[in-house]
Design an enzyme around this catalytic site. Structure first.
Site, PDB file in Angstrom:
ATOM      1  N   ASP A  76      30.818  -7.727 -26.034  1.00  0.00           N
ATOM      2  CA  ASP A  76      30.329  -8.895 -26.769  1.00  0.00           C
ATOM      3  C   ASP A  76      29.058  -9.297 -26.008  1.00  0.00           C
ATOM      4  O   ASP A  76      28.456  -8.435 -25.338  1.00  0.00           O
ATOM      5  CB  ASP A  76      31.383 -10.023 -26.789  1.00  0.00           C
ATOM      6  CG  ASP A  76      31.047 -11.125 -27.796  1.00  0.00           C
ATOM      7  OD1 ASP A  76      31.274 -10.932 -28.995  1.00  0.00           O
ATOM      8  OD2 ASP A  76      30.526 -12.192 -27.384  1.00  0.00           O
ATOM      9  N   LYS A  84      40.337 -12.243 -27.191  1.00  0.00           N
ATOM     10  CA  LYS A  84      38.964 -12.286 -26.667  1.00  0.00           C
ATOM     11  C   LYS A  84      39.052 -12.572 -25.178  1.00  0.00           C
ATOM     12  O   LYS A  84      40.023 -13.162 -24.717  1.00  0.00           O
ATOM     13  CB  LYS A  84      38.183 -13.420 -27.342  1.00  0.00           C
ATOM     14  CG  LYS A  84      36.690 -13.245 -27.256  1.00  0.00           C
ATOM     15  CD  LYS A  84      36.171 -12.377 -28.387  1.00  0.00           C
ATOM     16  CE  LYS A  84      34.718 -12.038 -28.247  1.00  0.00           C
ATOM     17  NZ  LYS A  84      34.193 -11.370 -29.469  1.00  0.00           N
TER      18      LYS A  84
HETATM   19  P1  NDP Z   1      23.930  -9.171 -26.566  1.00  0.00           P
HETATM   20  O1  NDP Z   1      24.295  -9.658 -25.223  1.00  0.00           O
HETATM   21  O2  NDP Z   1      23.599  -7.744 -26.759  1.00  0.00           O
HETATM   22  O3  NDP Z   1      22.699 -10.026 -27.140  1.00  0.00           O
HETATM   23  C1  NDP Z   1      22.801 -11.404 -27.268  1.00  0.00           C
HETATM   24  C2  NDP Z   1      21.473 -11.925 -27.766  1.00  0.00           C
HETATM   25  O4  NDP Z   1      21.622 -13.298 -28.138  1.00  0.00           O
HETATM   26  C3  NDP Z   1      20.393 -11.912 -26.701  1.00  0.00           C
HETATM   27  O5  NDP Z   1      19.139 -11.762 -27.302  1.00  0.00           O
HETATM   28  C4  NDP Z   1      20.550 -13.295 -26.078  1.00  0.00           C
HETATM   29  O6  NDP Z   1      19.391 -13.768 -25.428  1.00  0.00           O
HETATM   30  C5  NDP Z   1      20.863 -14.137 -27.285  1.00  0.00           C
HETATM   31  N1  NDP Z   1      21.665 -15.284 -26.860  1.00  0.00           N
HETATM   32  C6  NDP Z   1      22.904 -15.248 -26.317  1.00  0.00           C
HETATM   33  N2  NDP Z   1      23.327 -16.485 -26.008  1.00  0.00           N
HETATM   34  C7  NDP Z   1      22.311 -17.292 -26.369  1.00  0.00           C
HETATM   35  C8  NDP Z   1      22.153 -18.691 -26.319  1.00  0.00           C
HETATM   36  N3  NDP Z   1      23.115 -19.499 -25.816  1.00  0.00           N
HETATM   37  N4  NDP Z   1      20.984 -19.208 -26.794  1.00  0.00           N
HETATM   38  C9  NDP Z   1      20.007 -18.405 -27.285  1.00  0.00           C
HETATM   39  N5  NDP Z   1      20.111 -17.064 -27.358  1.00  0.00           N
HETATM   40  C10 NDP Z   1      21.248 -16.531 -26.916  1.00  0.00           C
HETATM   41  O7  NDP Z   1      25.140  -9.606 -27.513  1.00  0.00           O
HETATM   42  P2  NDP Z   1      25.526  -9.055 -28.965  1.00  0.00           P
HETATM   43  O8  NDP Z   1      24.311  -8.686 -29.721  1.00  0.00           O
HETATM   44  O9  NDP Z   1      26.613  -8.090 -28.797  1.00  0.00           O
HETATM   45  O10 NDP Z   1      26.178 -10.370 -29.615  1.00  0.00           O
HETATM   46  C11 NDP Z   1      25.438 -11.288 -30.418  1.00  0.00           C
HETATM   47  C12 NDP Z   1      26.395 -12.088 -31.282  1.00  0.00           C
HETATM   48  O11 NDP Z   1      27.123 -11.183 -32.142  1.00  0.00           O
HETATM   49  C13 NDP Z   1      27.480 -12.893 -30.550  1.00  0.00           C
HETATM   50  O12 NDP Z   1      27.750 -14.066 -31.289  1.00  0.00           O
HETATM   51  C14 NDP Z   1      28.692 -11.971 -30.602  1.00  0.00           C
HETATM   52  O13 NDP Z   1      29.899 -12.684 -30.470  1.00  0.00           O
HETATM   53  C15 NDP Z   1      28.527 -11.395 -31.997  1.00  0.00           C
HETATM   54  N6  NDP Z   1      29.226 -10.143 -32.273  1.00  0.00           N
HETATM   55  C16 NDP Z   1      29.028  -9.033 -31.496  1.00  0.00           C
HETATM   56  C17 NDP Z   1      29.668  -7.854 -31.805  1.00  0.00           C
HETATM   57  C18 NDP Z   1      29.441  -6.599 -31.030  1.00  0.00           C
HETATM   58  O14 NDP Z   1      29.997  -5.565 -31.432  1.00  0.00           O
HETATM   59  N7  NDP Z   1      28.648  -6.592 -29.984  1.00  0.00           N
HETATM   60  C19 NDP Z   1      30.619  -7.775 -32.933  1.00  0.00           C
HETATM   61  C20 NDP Z   1      30.696  -8.978 -33.723  1.00  0.00           C
HETATM   62  C21 NDP Z   1      30.022 -10.110 -33.380  1.00  0.00           C
HETATM   63  P3  NDP Z   1      19.352 -13.824 -23.812  1.00  0.00           P
HETATM   64  O15 NDP Z   1      19.329 -12.386 -23.397  1.00  0.00           O
HETATM   65  O16 NDP Z   1      18.108 -14.571 -23.484  1.00  0.00           O
HETATM   66  O17 NDP Z   1      20.601 -14.535 -23.377  1.00  0.00           O
HETATM   67  O1  2IT Z   2      33.260 -10.318 -32.094  1.00  0.00           O
HETATM   68  C1  2IT Z   2      33.585  -9.115 -32.222  1.00  0.00           C
HETATM   69  O2  2IT Z   2      34.146  -8.711 -33.253  1.00  0.00           O
HETATM   70  C2  2IT Z   2      33.250  -8.175 -31.150  1.00  0.00           C
HETATM   71  N1  2IT Z   2      32.620  -8.585 -30.172  1.00  0.00           N
HETATM   72  C3  2IT Z   2      33.709  -6.757 -31.222  1.00  0.00           C
HETATM   73  C4  2IT Z   2      35.148  -6.639 -30.789  1.00  0.00           C
HETATM   74  C5  2IT Z   2      35.658  -5.239 -30.665  1.00  0.00           C
HETATM   75  O3  2IT Z   2      36.816  -5.123 -30.228  1.00  0.00           O
HETATM   76  O4  2IT Z   2      34.955  -4.273 -30.997  1.00  0.00           O
END
Ligand code: NDP
Ligand code: 2IT
Length: 445
Positions: free
Chosen positions: A165, A125
């Site tokens: 992420d 990561k």
């Molecule tokens: P994005 O940046 O697209 O969206 C994140 C969302 O979560 C936003 O709405 C953001 O609000 C909110 N958020 C982030 N940090 C905080 C916080 N500290 N408190 C409150 N709200 C928060 O990210 P993703 O959708 O990609 O990721 C969301 C989650 O999913 C994470 O935990 C990530 O690790 C996990 N994940 C993502 C994957 C991927 O493929 N993208 C794969 C697997 C897991 P704001 O804009 O106001 O900060």
């Molecule tokens: O937490 C996760 O699994 C991700 N943010 C996606 C990682 C990836 O390599 O697609």
């Protein structure tokens, strides 16, 4: 003290000030007691002691110039935790809260998650404490170029393959890829989540959210239920939350919330395709705040709140770590919530996990439920290697099959170890055994 508690005490001593990493290590290691008891070779080979020590941790300076011409300095990281079963693989997070502890927890979780996908990917990561919020496209580009000007020497399609992420989506991956290509003079699948016209895979943007819902469907099937008609709360409003809502709508469920760091929108009538398209434009194009939803579509805005006080049957935490506290878990259970499928990484605090597990609700931990994102990254790597692109239906069918298999292996493993229905135990043991066996086979590395 037991062997595992000894190891945890040592992790605590050697990693002071890293609460998220310690939380993740404790959560995994404490469920491994039964497997360590059955396989003395793991202890003899010090597999646990090796896994809690990343193979390599990189920290670097990222200087860049803002639109006013001022010099800004951020910190960049890449934590390469394990290459036992494939090249390091995992996302990059750009958020002001990013530090060593958060990235070590995410990298550690990623090792077991990637093993569950059955694809050949190790775990890592990275990211930066850079905050993309409020920055111009040009500022984000200059930052990404500076970040990649150091990262490029450590990564490669067969070495370490980053992706998105929090705070890293299609725009950022594009800028990062452009700079890598320029520095290396090679066009390879060094990043996943690329645009469709230049090596990306169909369904990668959708994959994490879709996968979390596919996993939920599988959990419901064990109780002869389906998603249709279920009232669902979703947190976050980014990539994972958006496509969770899209799949829930396709399956006839009723998603009633979204959130961001400003608070939660509660729409008792439920979202629909039109409202979701508007949210996608708000978040991905206009980059606005979720609060604006209420002025356009009605419903309530709960300032500064998470969605967990809203009554629901299924909850899809899709924002960030530790967003469901013990108190939230109690409230969810009191309201009759019977399923939690974690789109986010480690969104439930240890107190919340304990309550879900003892209440015997369907609780899908992140490393299983959100593995669809990285799995589809693995499918993107595969297509890049073959210099081919699969159709949307083909990638979606593979994603679905992978999620069904992850569910099955977690379910089966939990039963084998005497705790049927405990997906936390099932996911941790199944992921761990695959990595541990590869480490044993490869000798002391
Ligand atoms: P994005 O940046 O697209 O969206 C994140 C969302 O979560 C936003 O709405 C953001 O609000 C909110 N958020 C982030 N940090 C905080 C916080 N500290 N408190 C409150 N709200 C928060 O990210 P993703 O959708 O990609 O990721 C969301 C989650 O999913 C994470 O935990 C990530 O690790 C996990 N994940 C993502 C994957 C991927 O493929 N993208 C794969 C697997 C897991 P704001 O804009 O106001 O900060
Ligand atoms: O937490 C996760 O699994 C991700 N943010 C996606 C990682 C990836 O390599 O697609």
């Amino acid at each position: 003290m037991s062997y595992i508690q000894d190891v945890l005490a040592q992790v605590e001593r050697r990693n002071p000030g890293e609460p998220e990493f310690l939380q993740a290590a404790r959560e995994v290691l404490e469920t491994l007691e039964p497997v360590m008891a059955r396989h003395a070779t793991y202890q003899k080979a010090r597999i646990l002691e090796r896994l809690v020590e990343p193979e390599r941790q990189l920290m670097f300076r990222v200087p860049w110039q803002d639109d006013a011409g001022e010099v800004q300095v951020n910190r960049g990281f890449r934590i390469e935790v394990s290459s036992a079963i494939g090249p390091y693989k995992g996302g990059l997070r750009f958020h002001p809260s990013v530090n060593l502890s958060i990235l070590k927890f995410l990298g550690f979780e990623q090792v077991f998650k990637n093993a569950l996908t059955t694809l050949p990917m190790g775990g890592g990561k990275g990211g930066s404490d850079f905050d993309p919020k409020g920055k111009s496209d040009n500022e984000v580009m200059r930052f990404c170029q500076s970040f990649m000007s150091e990262l490029f020497r450590h990564i490669g399609e067969n070495t370490d393959v980053p992706a998105g992420d929090i705070g890293v989506g299609g725009r950022e991956v594009g800028f990062l890829f452009g700079q890598y290509k320029r520095l290396r003079n090679e066009f390879t699948g060094v990043l996943t989540g690329k645009g469709l016209g230049w090596g990306g895979s169909l369904i990668r943007p959708e994959a994490t959210g879709y996968g979390a819902v596919y996993f939920a469907e599988e959990m419901l099937k064990t109780r002869n239920e389906s998603m249709a008609g279920k009232v669902c709360t979703v947190s976050g409003s980014g990539n994972v939350a958006q496509y969770t809502v899209e799949k829930l709508l396709q399956l006839g469920a009723k998603p009633v919330s979204l959130s961001d760091s400003g608070g939660t929108v509660y729409d008792p009538k439920g979202l629909n395709e039109e409202k979701l398209a508007w949210v996608m434009d708000l978040k991905n194009v206009r980059r606005g705040r979720i609060q604006e939803y209420v002025a356009r579509w009605g419903g309530e805005f709960h300032s500064g709140a998470t969605p967990w006080a809203i009554p629901c049957e299924c909850a899809f935490p899709s924002a960030t770590q530790n967003e469901i506290t013990g108190t939230d878990a109690r409230t969810l259970l009191k309201h009759g919530c019977k399923l939690i499928s974690e789109g986010a990484n480690m969104p439930s605090t240890p107190a919340a996990v304990d309550q879900f597990v003892s209440a015997k609700v369907l609780y899908g931990p992140g490393k299983a439920a959100n593995a669809g994102g990285v799995a589809t990254s693995g499918l993107e790597m595969c297509q890049n290697s073959m210099r081919l692109s699969w159709t949307r239906d083909e990638v979606d069918a593979r994603l679905r099959e992978i999620m069904v298999n992850i569910h099955a292996v977690c379910h089966r493993t939990a039963a084998t170890y005497g705790q049927p229905g405990n997906y936390v135990l099932g996911a941790n043991i199944a992921g761990f055994v695959k990595v541990a066996d590869a480490m044993l086979a490869q000798g002391l590395v």
